[in-house]
Design a protein around this motif. Structure first.
Motif, PDB file in Angstrom:
ATOM      1  N   GLU A  31      95.771  -5.202  28.481  1.00  8.59           N
ATOM      2  CA  GLU A  31      94.382  -5.684  28.276  1.00  8.59           C
ATOM      3  C   GLU A  31      93.648  -4.857  27.410  1.00  8.59           C
ATOM      4  O   GLU A  31      92.894  -5.156  26.128  1.00  8.59           O
ATOM      5  N   MET A  32      93.818  -3.497  27.502  1.00 13.22           N
ATOM      6  CA  MET A  32      93.228  -2.538  26.620  1.00 13.22           C
ATOM      7  C   MET A  32      93.651  -2.671  24.959  1.00 13.22           C
ATOM      8  O   MET A  32      92.762  -2.813  24.102  1.00 13.22           O
ATOM      9  N   ALA A  50      85.385  -2.008  22.057  1.00 10.01           N
ATOM     10  CA  ALA A  50      86.379  -2.576  21.295  1.00 10.01           C
ATOM     11  C   ALA A  50      85.539  -3.635  20.341  1.00 10.01           C
ATOM     12  O   ALA A  50      85.893  -3.407  18.948  1.00 10.01           O
ATOM     13  N   ARG A  79      88.430   0.365  25.207  1.00  8.29           N
ATOM     14  CA  ARG A  79      88.470  -1.127  25.907  1.00  8.29           C
ATOM     15  C   ARG A  79      86.650  -1.639  25.579  1.00  8.29           C
ATOM     16  O   ARG A  79      86.635  -2.505  25.158  1.00  8.29           O
ATOM     17  N   SER A 138      92.288  -6.089  23.717  1.00  6.65           N
ATOM     18  CA  SER A 138      90.922  -6.131  23.351  1.00  6.65           C
ATOM     19  C   SER A 138      90.707  -5.399  21.903  1.00  6.65           C
ATOM     20  O   SER A 138      89.706  -5.863  21.175  1.00  6.65           O
TER      21      SER A 138
END
Ligand code: ADP
Ligand code: ZN
Length: 360
Positions: A295-296, A205, A202, A299
């Motif tokens: 979210e990970m 990214a 992340r 990203s």
């Protein structure tokens, strides 16, 4: 960098770095691949256009004879008909027991060329030159094979490569969607085994998406080494290998009903990994797991929800065709937290139905 994969008695190196395509001949010699016997290079039209000439000329300068066979890009080349054509090229090219087959391409070329290597004259040497990020996953574990008209990956073998040459410079021509899709398998290795690595993906990214060479090198090495660790422990801890299927039960169902092309494999398993997180929370994980997972993945510019036109019943039906589904319950890889998963054997279908609805 070089990673050594040790599986049972056998071990082989995975070299990861820049410019490796231009040192391929030296690397093959180092691994003792015979110079008298012709090499067969298998590639697809896209990859061949960029890199085949460079590989051929480097190998020829190092004293190797080469024969090349270029297939159409895409899953349709993993067929019995194309397999026969590649075998024909091997026979006509004069390959013998000491020859090697080189896969220059992504997962499709790797699976096809690997199966040719596994079966030609009962098995000859195999060298992988992966040109996609996704292929880091298939460069460890030795699974090779082709599809039957009635079922994907139904014909295959275990055949470990002699050598993997991962030239990160070749990744620079990958279309952006393929980059993200490949990163889905990379972060999956963090999500099942190593929370720090998932966080690292992340945090990096932007550099990963921009194909920064040093960042990719680290990510690919870590992804390959986690897979190697899981696969080699599986020989002792039964069924550990199943954790590699995180996101794949839902992902395969999405691929099957969406019609190939709408979703890349990595995109489908990204949605599947969010589904697994939702299931994890139902089974007691901290509710923050879902947003953290999303979210990970976002990203890395990966999808985290299902388009509403995908029908829940059809998805469930597609999962039922998956052999892990029997009598109203299913085996699922369920995350407990980032970096830790469990294989749960009797998830009820009604839970999965709820998860699919939540994913929309
Ligand atoms: P994977 O299963 O590893 O994603 P595929 O063999 O299905 O790999 O390749 C995905 C697509 O990307 C194919 O159309 C292939 O031709 C193309 N491709 C593979 N490597 C490259 C590359 N380095 N540059 C440009 N296109 C590539
Ligand atoms: Zn996968």
């Amino acid at each position: 960098s070089t990673l050594t994969v040790q599986l049972g008695e056998r071990s082989y190196p995975i070299h990861i770095g820049r410019g490796l395509l231009h040192q391929a001949g030296e690397s093959l010699k180092e691994r003792g691949i015979a110079q008298k016997s012709p090499l067969l290079i298998v590639s697809d039209e896209n990859v061949a256009g960029f890199y085949l000439a460079a590989l051929e000329s480097n190998l020829q300068e190092s004293g190797y004879k080469t024969v090349s066979f270029v297939v159409k890009p895409g899953e349709t080349s993993k067929s019995l008909a194309v397999f026969e054509q590649v075998i024909t090229a091997a026979i006509e090219g004069g390959l013998d027991r000491n020859s090697a087959v080189i896969a220059l391409g992504g997962g499709v070329v790797g699976d096809l060329a690997g199966f040719v290597a596994a079966s030609f004259m009962r098995g000859i040497k195999f060298v992988q030159v992966p040109t996609t990020i996704l292929a880091h996953d298939s460069s460890v574990g030795g699974k090779v094979g082709i599809n039957h008209p009635l079922a994907k990956n139904m014909i295959g073998a275990f055949h470990q490569p002699e050598l993997v040459l991962y030239d990160v410079d070749t990744l620079s021509t990958l279309p952006p969607r393929e980059v993200s899709a490949g990163l889905a398998e990379m972060i999956k290795h963090g999500l099942i085994w190593d929370a720090d690595f998932a966080q690292w993906c992340r945090e990096h990214a932007t550099d990963l998406l921009a194909l920064d060479a040093a960042t990719l090198e680290y990510g690919l090495e870590k992804g390959c080494s986690i897979k190697a660790e899981v696969v080699s422990r599986d020989e002792r801890e039964n069924d550990l290998r199943a954790i590699l299927n995180l996101g794949h039960t839902i992902g395969h169902a999405i691929e099957a009903i969406a019609g190939y092309g709408e979703f890349l494999h990595g995109e489908a398993i990204s949605i599947g990994m969010v589904g697994s997180a939702l299931l994890g929370v139902k089974l007691g994980a901290d509710p923050s797991l879902v947003n953290e997972t999303k979210e990970m993945l976002s990203s890395l510019r990966l999808p985290t929800s299902l388009p509403s036109h995908l029908d829940t019943d059809r998805l469930l039906e597609a999962m039922m065709h998956d052999k892990k589904f029997k009598e109203g319950s299913i085996t699922f890889v369920v995350p407990r937290s980032i970096g830790r998963v469990e294989v749960v054997k009797d998830i009820s279908v009604s839970y999965i139905r709820e998860v699919i609805e939540q994913l929309k």
